[in-house]
Design an enzyme around this catalytic site. Structure first.
Site, PDB file in Angstrom:
ATOM      1  N   CYS A 162       0.861  -1.184   0.000  1.00  0.00           N
ATOM      2  CA  CYS A 162       0.000   0.000   0.000  1.00  0.00           C
ATOM      3  C   CYS A 162       0.897   1.232   0.000  1.00  0.00           C
ATOM      4  CB  CYS A 162      -0.988  -0.004   1.162  1.00  0.00           C
ATOM      5  SG  CYS A 162      -0.253   0.180   2.806  1.00  0.00           S
ATOM      6  N   ARG A 216      -3.121  -0.687   5.457  1.00  0.00           N
ATOM      7  CA  ARG A 216      -3.713  -1.788   4.698  1.00  0.00           C
ATOM      8  C   ARG A 216      -2.784  -2.974   4.485  1.00  0.00           C
ATOM      9  NH1 ARG A 216      -5.400   1.835  -0.253  1.00  0.00           N
ATOM     10  NH2 ARG A 216      -3.414   2.777   0.384  1.00  0.00           N
ATOM     11  N   ASP A 223      -7.949   3.413   1.731  1.00  0.00           N
ATOM     12  CA  ASP A 223      -7.027   3.751   2.814  1.00  0.00           C
ATOM     13  C   ASP A 223      -7.812   4.285   4.015  1.00  0.00           C
ATOM     14  OD1 ASP A 223      -4.929   4.536   4.429  1.00  0.00           O
ATOM     15  OD2 ASP A 223      -3.852   5.574   2.830  1.00  0.00           O
TER      16      ASP A 223
END
Length: 158
Positions: free
Chosen positions: A13, A19, A130
């Site tokens: 990420c 994440r 996100d």
């Protein structure tokens, strides 16, 4: 820290504190529960340098603790070597995918299959948003998405 195994996956990420460490921890738990962890090398990384050296976001750690999943990771940026040594690089959104494809073009011996983790989601939620600017419930959504996607990925690849 990556584990030795015959198959390998790197979750990616933007900052490697929300994440991707959640996806890494979820996948580690799944392969451990299935007793196939010795067959996998698992890690996570960032496309950026923003959070290098930092632990996972405390909200993500709280969410994972609630689900009985241990999280132990220090953020790092993806390297050229990662593209050459991992079988799969699974990312969270289109921006990650663009960055990874651009970076992979600079690697002569790229062997990794670069995909969105959400492409494995049985509920067809392609993008894992996100949660950084969100709240605890946003981290729960990320956990649930990662769980669905990681289960489907494991079933497809094992």
């Amino acid at each position: 820290m990556a584990e030795v195994g015959s198959k390998s996956v790197l979750f990616v990420c933007l900052g490697n504190i929300c994440r991707s460490p959640i996806a890494e921890a979820v996948f580690r738990k799944l392969v451990t529960d299935e007793k196939v962890s010795d067959n996998w090398r698992i890690d996570s990384a960032a496309t950026s340098t923003y959070e290098v050296g930092n632990p996972p976001d405390y909200r993500g750690q709280n969410c994972m603790r609630k689900h009985g999943i241990h999280m132990q990771h220090i953020a790092r940026q993806i390297t050229k070597e990662d593209f050459a040594t991992f079988d799969y690089i699974l990312c969270m959104d289109e921006s990650n995918l663009r960055d990874l494809n651009r970076k992979s073009n600079q690697v002569k011996n790229c062997k990794a299959k670069i995909e969105l983790l959400g492409s494995y989601d049985p509920q067809k939620q392609l993008i894992i948003e996100d949660p950084y600017y969100g709240n605890d419930s946003d981290f729960e959504v990320v956990y649930q998405q990662c769980l669905r996607c990681c289960k489907a990925f494991l079933e497809k690849t094992y």
